[in-house]
Design a protein around this motif. Structure first.
Motif, short mmCIF file in Angstrom:
data_model
loop_
_atom_site.label_atom_id
_atom_site.label_comp_id
_atom_site.label_asym_id
_atom_site.label_seq_id
_atom_site.Cartn_x
_atom_site.Cartn_y
_atom_site.Cartn_z
N GLY A 199 -5.02 25.66 -8.45
CA GLY A 199 -4.77 25.03 -9.76
C GLY A 199 -3.42 24.33 -9.76
O GLY A 199 -3.27 23.22 -10.27
N CYS A 200 -2.42 24.99 -9.17
CA CYS A 200 -1.08 24.39 -9.07
C CYS A 200 -1.13 23.15 -8.17
O CYS A 200 -0.43 22.17 -8.42
CB CYS A 200 -0.11 25.43 -8.51
SG CYS A 200 1.60 24.91 -8.46
N GLY A 201 -1.98 23.21 -7.13
CA GLY A 201 -2.15 22.05 -6.24
C GLY A 201 -2.69 20.84 -6.98
O GLY A 201 -2.25 19.71 -6.76
N VAL A 202 -3.64 21.07 -7.90
CA VAL A 202 -4.18 19.96 -8.71
C VAL A 202 -3.08 19.41 -9.61
O VAL A 202 -2.93 18.20 -9.75
CB VAL A 202 -5.41 20.42 -9.54
CG1 VAL A 202 -5.92 19.28 -10.43
CG2 VAL A 202 -6.53 20.92 -8.63
N GLY A 203 -2.26 20.31 -10.19
CA GLY A 203 -1.12 19.86 -11.00
C GLY A 203 -0.14 19.03 -10.19
O GLY A 203 0.38 18.01 -10.67
N PHE A 204 0.09 19.44 -8.93
CA PHE A 204 0.98 18.69 -8.06
C PHE A 204 0.43 17.29 -7.79
O PHE A 204 1.17 16.30 -7.81
CB PHE A 204 1.18 19.44 -6.73
CG PHE A 204 2.10 18.74 -5.78
CD1 PHE A 204 3.48 18.87 -5.89
CD2 PHE A 204 1.60 17.90 -4.77
CE1 PHE A 204 4.33 18.19 -5.02
CE2 PHE A 204 2.44 17.23 -3.90
CZ PHE A 204 3.82 17.38 -4.03
N LYS A 205 -0.88 17.19 -7.55
CA LYS A 205 -1.50 15.88 -7.29
C LYS A 205 -1.35 14.97 -8.51
O LYS A 205 -1.14 13.76 -8.38
CB LYS A 205 -2.98 16.03 -6.92
CG LYS A 205 -3.27 16.81 -5.65
CD LYS A 205 -2.56 16.31 -4.42
CE LYS A 205 -3.03 14.94 -3.97
NZ LYS A 205 -2.43 14.55 -2.67
N PHE A 206 -1.47 15.56 -9.70
CA PHE A 206 -1.30 14.79 -10.93
C PHE A 206 0.14 14.24 -11.01
O PHE A 206 0.36 13.06 -11.30
CB PHE A 206 -1.63 15.67 -12.14
CG PHE A 206 -1.54 14.99 -13.49
CD1 PHE A 206 -1.66 13.61 -13.63
CD2 PHE A 206 -1.36 15.76 -14.64
CE1 PHE A 206 -1.58 13.00 -14.89
CE2 PHE A 206 -1.28 15.16 -15.89
CZ PHE A 206 -1.38 13.77 -16.02
N MET A 207 1.11 15.10 -10.71
CA MET A 207 2.51 14.65 -10.74
C MET A 207 2.80 13.63 -9.64
O MET A 207 3.59 12.70 -9.83
CB MET A 207 3.46 15.85 -10.62
CG MET A 207 3.43 16.81 -11.81
SD MET A 207 3.83 16.01 -13.42
CE MET A 207 2.19 15.61 -14.06
N GLN A 208 2.12 13.79 -8.50
CA GLN A 208 2.27 12.81 -7.41
C GLN A 208 1.77 11.44 -7.86
O GLN A 208 2.42 10.41 -7.63
CB GLN A 208 1.48 13.30 -6.18
CG GLN A 208 1.69 12.45 -4.92
CD GLN A 208 0.73 12.82 -3.79
OE1 GLN A 208 -0.11 13.73 -3.93
NE2 GLN A 208 0.83 12.12 -2.67
N ALA A 209 0.63 11.42 -8.54
CA ALA A 209 0.07 10.16 -9.05
C ALA A 209 0.97 9.55 -10.11
O ALA A 209 1.22 8.34 -10.12
CB ALA A 209 -1.33 10.42 -9.62
#
Length: 572
Positions: A199-209
Motif C-alpha cells: 500500500g505504501c508502495g502505491v502511495g510512493f508511485k503516486f508521489m513519484q508521478a
C-alpha cells in the motif's frame, strides 16, 4: 519439532547451466543455481538482481488512473482545498500516510492526516472519518492501503462534496467505489507491469508521478524510501521486480540516513550499532509500529514517523515500545487460551483448518494469535472475537495456500472481508460462525496439499564446510534483501561432528552454541541452534549428525561467519 527436510538434488542439466553462469559472473556454481531458480539466467540479469537501480522503477503513469489522480491533486492545491491523507492502522497504512503527508507538506500546508480507530471505526474508510473530514472542510481524501471495497462510504463522502483518490493494493470486488481515481495494480483492468506493490508502495508511485508532473527532482523522494522498505518487509509482499528495487534502496536509506522517527525506533530496538535487515524490520521495527494501532490508535505511529525533533521522537518511540510490551503480554495469554481451545477441538488430527471464536479476546492481537496457530499446527487459522454485534477476525495461512480465496468462497456468510493470499480480515453475524467454520474447513480440505500441512524445511543446496569461504559469504550477502519469492537460502551439511567444545547456553539453557567439523576439511564452523538444547546430549556422544541452516554474520563479532541451525537430525 519433527521437520521433514525437502531437498531436490540438481539434475545434470541444472549443474551444467549453473557452471556456465558461474564462469561468466565469477561466483560459486552453488549460488548460480539459486539465481537460475529465481529466473536469472544471464550476466546482465545477475547484475540487475545484485545491484538494483532506481532508474529501473516503472513509469508511474503506466498505472490506471494515475494521470487523473495527479490532475485532481494539482487542482486541489491550486484551489487551496483542504486535503486529508487517510490510511489503515497497520504498518503498511501508517507508513503510507506518513510518506504521502511528509512529501506533500513540503509544498502545501492545508493538509491533515487521519487513521481510523480499530475499535470505534474498524478497518478501512469509516463514516465517522468522512464526517470528521466534512466538519473540517476537507474536499479531497487520499486513502492509502484500504478503500478498494468502500463503495458505501465513498458514496456517502461524495454526497458531502468530498472526492477520493484510492491508493490500494488489496484485491477489488466487481464493483469499484465512485472515487475520482483508483490506483491499484490489482485492478482487473490494470496494465501496470508489476502487481505486488505494498500500500505504501502505491502511495510512493503516486508521489513519484506528482513529482514528475510538477518538475520535482527524484532525489527529493529518496529520503522516503526507508518507509517503503518498512512497509514491504512488514506486509510480507514479494521481494522481486519493482519491490526489490524499492526494498534495496529503502534499506540503504534506513542504514545510512533514516528519518528521525525511524531512527528513534531503531535506537529503542537496540539496532543502532548494526546493519538493519528485512528480518530486523519484520521482528523488531514493524511490531512496534503496529503496536500503536493494536493497543491504542495508529495515529500515534504516524505522529512518530513524521516527527522532526529527535528528542520528541524518542519520547514517542518509548511510548510505542510500551504499547509493544502490552501487546506481547496480551499475545502470550491469548495464544495460551487459543491453544487450550484448539486442543479440545473434536477430531483435531483430521481437521485441515482452525476456526476459533472467543468474544472476550482483544481485537488488536487476534491477527498475531492466528499467525501463532498456523506456526504451531500447520493449518490455515481464523481467530474471531466480538465487536458490537459481529464476529470479527483475522486469518493467516500456511505456505502456498491462498486463505483469501477460502474466505471469498464463504462470502455470502460475511458482512465484510479483504486481504491477501496469506493474511485476511473478515466479519460476520455471530450466528454465522458455525456455518462459516464448516464451509471454510470443507474448502481447505478440498484445496490444500498434504505437504502444506506438515512441518517442512526446503533445502536449497547441500554444502561441505570447505564450500563456506569468506568469498562465498560475501556473494551470498548480495542476494539481500530477502523475503517472499527471494527467501533466505537454507543449506544442509551431512555427517558433521561436535569439535568437542559445543555447549548449552541461554538464560534457561535452551540454546546450543556449536563448534562443528565435517570429514571433508579442517574447517571448524561456529553455529547457534536456538531452542534446541534437547539435542545437546546426542551431539556430545561424538556420533555424526546432519544439520540444515542459514549462513549469518555473527552479530557479536563482525566479519565472522556463523551458521544459524534450523534443525538437527542423527545421520543414521
Amino acid at each position: 519439532m519433527n521437520y521433514k527436510w525437502n531437498y531436490q538434488p540438481p539434475t545434470l542439466e541444472q549443474r551444467e547451466a549453473a557452471r556456465a553462469l558461474a564462469k561468466d559472473i565469477g561466483i560459486s556454481p552453488i549460488l548460480c543455481r539459486l539465481l537460475l531458480e529465481r529466473g536469472i539466467t544471464s550476466t546482465a540479469e545477475a547484475k540487475q538482481f545484485f545491484r538494483p537501480q532506481l532508474n529501473e522503477l516503472h513509469d508511474p503513469f503506466l498505472m490506471k488512473d494515475m494521470s487523473i489522480a495527479v490532475e485532481r491533486l494539482n487542482k486541489a492545491m491550486g484551489r487551496k482545498e483542504r486535503i486529508m491523507v487517510y490510511g489503515d492502522y497497520d504498518v503498511d497504512g501508517t507508513t503510507a500516510v506518513a510518506l504521502v503527508y511528509k512529501f506533500l507538506q513540503q509544498f502545501y500546508s492545508n493538509i491533515d492526516y487521519y487513521i481510523p480507530d480499530r475499535y470505534n471505526e474498524g478497518y478501512g474508510v469509516s463514516k465517522k472519518g468522512v464526517d470528521y473530514a466534512a466538519e473540517t472542510g476537507v474536499k479531497l481524501i487520499i486513502v492509502l492501503d484500504c478503500g478498494i471495497k468502500a463503495v458505501e462510504e465513498i458514496t456517502y463522502a461524495k454526497e458531502k462534496g468530498i472526492d477520493f483518490i484510492i491508493c490500494d493494493h488489496h484485491v477489488p470486488d466487481d464493483v469499484l467505489p465512485p472515487a475520482v481515481a483508483i490506483l491499484n495494480p490489482k485492478r482487473f483492468d490494470s496494465t501496470y507491469p508489476y502487481d505486488h506493490l505494498s500500500g505504501c508502495g502505491v502511495g510512493f508511485k503516486f508521489m513519484q508521478a506528482f513529482a514528475i508532473n510538477n518538475g520535482i527532482e527524484f532525489h527529493q523522494l529518496t529520503p522516503l524510501l526507508d518507509l517503503v522498505a518498512v512497509s514491504i518487509a512488514s506486509d510480507i509482499v514479494p521481494i522481486m521486480g519493482e519491490n526489490r528495487v524499492l526494498a534495496y534502496h529503502g534499506l540503504r536509506q534506513l542504514n545510512s540516513n533514516p528519518s528521525i522517527g525511524l531512527k528513534a525506533i531503531i535506537d529503542v530496538c537496540g539496532l543502532s550499532e548494526r546493519e538493519i535487515t528485512m528480518s530486523d524490520i519484520v521482528f523488531k521495527i514493524g511490531p512496534r509500529i503496529n503496536a500503536s494501532g493494536r493497543i491504542q490508535n495508529g495515529k500515534k505511529a504516524v505522529d512518530l514517523l513524521i516527527e522532526k525533533d529527535f528528542q520528541a521522537a524518542l519520547e514517542k518511540s518509548n511510548q510505542i515500545n510500551q504499547f509493544n510490551e502490552t501487546r506481547k503480554d496480551l499475545d502470550k495469554s491469548m495464544t495460551e487460551e487459543a491453544n487450550k481451545i484448539v486442543d479440545h477441538l473434536e477430531k483435531l488430527s483430521e481437521r485441515r483448518s482452525i476456526v476459533i471464536y472467543n468474544e472476550a479476546w482483544h481485537k488488536g492481537v487476534i491477527g498475531i494469535v492466528a499467525s501463532r496457530l498456523t506456526e504451531i499446527y500447520y493449518r490455515p487459522a481464523v481467530v474471531l472475537t466480538r465487536t458490537d454485534n459481529l464476529a470479527t477476525g483475522s486469518a493467516r495461512s500456511v505456505s502456498g495456500f491462498d486463505v483469501y480465496k477460502a474466505i471469498e468462497h464463504c462470502r455470502d456468510l460475511l458482512e465484510n472481508f479483504g486481504g491477501h493470499t496469506y493474511a485476511a480480515g473478515l466479519s460476520m453475524k455471530i450466528e454465522n460462525v458455525p456455518e462459516f467454520t464448516r464451509r471454510f474447513e470443507q474448502y481447505v480440505t478440498d484445496h490444500i496439499l498434504p505437504e502444506q500441512t506438515s512441518a517442512t524445511i526446503d533445502i536449497d543446496a547441500q554444502l561441505d564446510f570447505r564450500d563456506i569461504t569468506p568469498k562465498f559469504f560475501f556473494d551470498l550477502k548480495k542476494f539481500n534483501p530477502f523475503g517472499p519469492d527471494n527467501p533466505k537460502p537454507v543449506f544442509s551439511t551431512l555427517n558433521v561432528y561436535d569439535y568437542g567444545t559445543s555447549k548449552v547456553v541461554g538464560r534457561d539453557q535452551e540454546h546450543i552454541k556449536l563448534e562443528l567439523v565435517d570429514n571433508k576439511s579442517n574447517n571448524v564452523m561456529n553455529g547457534i541452534a536456538f531452542g534446541q538444547s534437547s539435542q545437546a546430549r546426542y551431539i556430545k556422544t561424538k556420533q555424526s549428525f546432519n544439520i540444515c541452516y542459514t549462513i549469518e554474520e555473527n552479530t557479536h563479532k563482525r566479519g565472522e561467519i556463523q551458521l544459524q541451525i534450523e534443525d538437527i537430525k542423527p545421520s543414521f
